[in-house]
Design a protein around this motif. Structure first.
Motif, mmCIF file in Angstrom:
data_model
loop_
_atom_site.group_PDB
_atom_site.id
_atom_site.type_symbol
_atom_site.label_atom_id
_atom_site.label_comp_id
_atom_site.label_asym_id
_atom_site.label_seq_id
_atom_site.Cartn_x
_atom_site.Cartn_y
_atom_site.Cartn_z
ATOM 1 N N ARG A 256 -71.991 -38.344 -26.625
ATOM 2 C CA ARG A 256 -71.889 -39.608 -25.894
ATOM 3 C C ARG A 256 -70.563 -40.269 -26.243
ATOM 4 O O ARG A 256 -69.822 -39.787 -27.116
ATOM 5 C CB ARG A 256 -73.053 -40.530 -26.235
ATOM 6 C CG ARG A 256 -73.257 -40.726 -27.716
ATOM 7 C CD ARG A 256 -74.375 -41.711 -28.034
ATOM 8 N NE ARG A 256 -75.621 -41.478 -27.330
ATOM 9 C CZ ARG A 256 -76.576 -40.650 -27.739
ATOM 10 N NH1 ARG A 256 -76.410 -39.952 -28.852
ATOM 11 N NH2 ARG A 256 -77.684 -40.515 -27.046
ATOM 12 N N TYR A 289 -66.284 -40.270 -20.295
ATOM 13 C CA TYR A 289 -67.521 -40.938 -19.921
ATOM 14 C C TYR A 289 -67.615 -41.098 -18.406
ATOM 15 O O TYR A 289 -68.652 -40.796 -17.791
ATOM 16 C CB TYR A 289 -67.573 -42.303 -20.604
ATOM 17 C CG TYR A 289 -68.779 -43.147 -20.269
ATOM 18 C CD1 TYR A 289 -70.034 -42.866 -20.813
ATOM 19 C CD2 TYR A 289 -68.661 -44.247 -19.425
ATOM 20 C CE1 TYR A 289 -71.137 -43.657 -20.518
ATOM 21 C CE2 TYR A 289 -69.757 -45.047 -19.122
ATOM 22 C CZ TYR A 289 -70.994 -44.749 -19.670
ATOM 23 O OH TYR A 289 -72.084 -45.532 -19.374
ATOM 24 N N ARG A 293 -70.355 -39.152 -15.941
ATOM 25 C CA ARG A 293 -71.276 -39.886 -15.080
ATOM 26 C C ARG A 293 -71.099 -39.481 -13.612
ATOM 27 O O ARG A 293 -72.076 -39.331 -12.865
ATOM 28 C CB ARG A 293 -71.076 -41.394 -15.237
ATOM 29 C CG ARG A 293 -71.614 -41.951 -16.551
ATOM 30 C CD ARG A 293 -71.356 -43.454 -16.649
ATOM 31 N NE ARG A 293 -72.027 -44.194 -15.600
ATOM 32 C CZ ARG A 293 -73.275 -44.653 -15.673
ATOM 33 N NH1 ARG A 293 -73.994 -44.443 -16.766
ATOM 34 N NH2 ARG A 293 -73.806 -45.341 -14.678
ATOM 35 N N GLN A 296 -72.743 -36.079 -13.219
ATOM 36 C CA GLN A 296 -74.197 -36.200 -13.205
ATOM 37 C C GLN A 296 -74.699 -36.728 -11.860
ATOM 38 O O GLN A 296 -75.692 -36.242 -11.321
ATOM 39 C CB GLN A 296 -74.653 -37.120 -14.339
ATOM 40 C CG GLN A 296 -74.485 -36.520 -15.731
ATOM 41 C CD GLN A 296 -74.752 -37.518 -16.838
ATOM 42 O OE1 GLN A 296 -74.485 -38.715 -16.693
ATOM 43 N NE2 GLN A 296 -75.267 -37.046 -17.966
ATOM 44 N N VAL A 302 -79.776 -37.153 -14.285
ATOM 45 C CA VAL A 302 -79.879 -38.539 -14.729
ATOM 46 C C VAL A 302 -78.480 -39.032 -15.075
ATOM 47 O O VAL A 302 -77.756 -38.401 -15.856
ATOM 48 C CB VAL A 302 -80.801 -38.657 -15.952
ATOM 49 C CG1 VAL A 302 -80.797 -40.081 -16.493
ATOM 50 C CG2 VAL A 302 -82.224 -38.236 -15.588
ATOM 51 N N ASP A 304 -76.442 -41.064 -17.073
ATOM 52 C CA ASP A 304 -76.451 -41.885 -18.279
ATOM 53 C C ASP A 304 -75.187 -41.719 -19.122
ATOM 54 O O ASP A 304 -75.038 -42.375 -20.154
ATOM 55 C CB ASP A 304 -77.684 -41.572 -19.128
ATOM 56 C CG ASP A 304 -77.787 -40.096 -19.513
ATOM 57 O OD1 ASP A 304 -76.837 -39.329 -19.218
ATOM 58 O OD2 ASP A 304 -78.809 -39.711 -20.104
#
Length: 317
Positions: A256, A289, A293, A296, A302, A304
């Motif tokens: 993350r 990040y 996203r 995804q 999902v 996240d």
């Protein structure tokens, strides 16, 4: 249906008998796989998506425990079996809608797991009020779990959040990627000596993250084979040099924003291959990040911004 359950003493006697005969005892996780996974696969075989099937099994775990237990009996209450059907009702009394009657039609024990799974499907597919049409329309684990809880279990104290958590865990353990039977491919490839390509390169980054000295060149040669075997030995895996699901799941980290290191480089290279413009620097910052996203979202995952097993499985091929 009731939610407070325990195992019948008979279940314990059967388990003890199995140990006495076989001379071995299964760990709780292995026992869970033997019934929770059987149930998950059963509902998938009936045409439910993985998310819908997980929603059903999450409910059954809440009702009878994990592993789901066909002998579960509510202490001081009417609930029996994997779904805690009520004695004096759907367990043994309701006309053409009770487990005891249904099992007797085929000469099976009322405590037989497959018989209880078959009865669950019989109820769903025979009586519209139990919510099969709504279950089939559910597109998320949350909605599938809630539909089955409300229409089939009809519980009093439902513990909705816990049921959903169980369902998500079932999907993570036994699903092929948690896409609910959709078109997004999220399985991980099997790699061995002689394999080559982007998946091998990602494997090598993960091995590097675990402390192994390999070059991330996309070629599964002797050095990578040796590193895989060393990793498998150190982590209690089958030492065969083959990277299947167990080895992948052991290697794959959850990444993350703020993560750093070789595994992040592997993630970034996968995102670059997927068409995103990123610097492969091993630093999970805002650009990584944002790219994750976006990936995804376009892949039906999902959204996240966290690289977990499902996202890795979608990226790595």
């Amino acid at each position: 249906m009731k939610t407070t359950t325990t195992r019948r003493s008979l279940a314990g006697l059967l388990a003890a008998a199995s140990i006495a005969v076989l001379g071995v005892a299964a760990a709780p996780s292995a026992l869970a796989a033997s019934t929770d996974e059987i149930a998950f696969d059963y509902f998938v075989s009936k045409g439910l998506t993985e998310r819908q099937s997980a929603g059903v099994v999450g409910n059954l775990i809440q009702e009878s425990g994990s592993p789901i237990n066909p002998y579960a009996n509510q202490p001081g209450g009417p609930g029996v079996g994997i779904a805690q059907w009520s004695e004096g009702g759907r367990w043994d009394t309701d006309s053409r809608d009770n487990m005891v009657w249904y099992a007797g039609l085929s000469g099976r024990s009322r405590y037989d797991l497959t018989a209880q799974l078959d009865f669950t499907w019989y109820e769903l597919s025979t009586f519209s009020g139990y919510g099969l049409s709504s279950l089939k329309a559910a597109t998320s684990v949350d909605s599938a779990t809630t539909v089955f809880m409300q229409k089939f279990e009809r519980c009093g104290t439902c513990a909705t959040t816990q049921r959903i958590a169980y369902a998500n865990d079932v999907l993570r353990k036994y699903g092929s990627g948690g896409t609910g039977g959709g078109s997004t491919e999220t399985s991980l490839p099997v790699l061995r000596s002689g394999s080559s390509g982007a998946a091998v390169r990602t494997l090598q980054y993960l091995l590097r993250a675990s402390g192994k000295s390999v070059t991330a060149d996309g070629s599964f040669g002797p050095a990578t084979d040796s590193a895989v075997r060393s990793y498998q030995s150190a982590h209690g895996l089958s030492v065969d040099g083959v990277v299947g699901n167990n080895t992948w799941y052991s290697l794959l980290p959850v990444l993350r924003q703020g993560s750093t290191g070789e595994a992040v480089k592997g993630l970034q290279r996968e995102l670059v291959d997927a068409g995103y413009s990123l610097t492969v620097d091993g630093s999970f910052g805002p650009a990584t990040y944002s790219a994750l996203r976006s990936y995804q979202s376009t892949s039906g995952l999902v959204v996240d911004g966290v690289a977990g097993t499902n996202t890795w499985g979608s990226l790595v091929d």
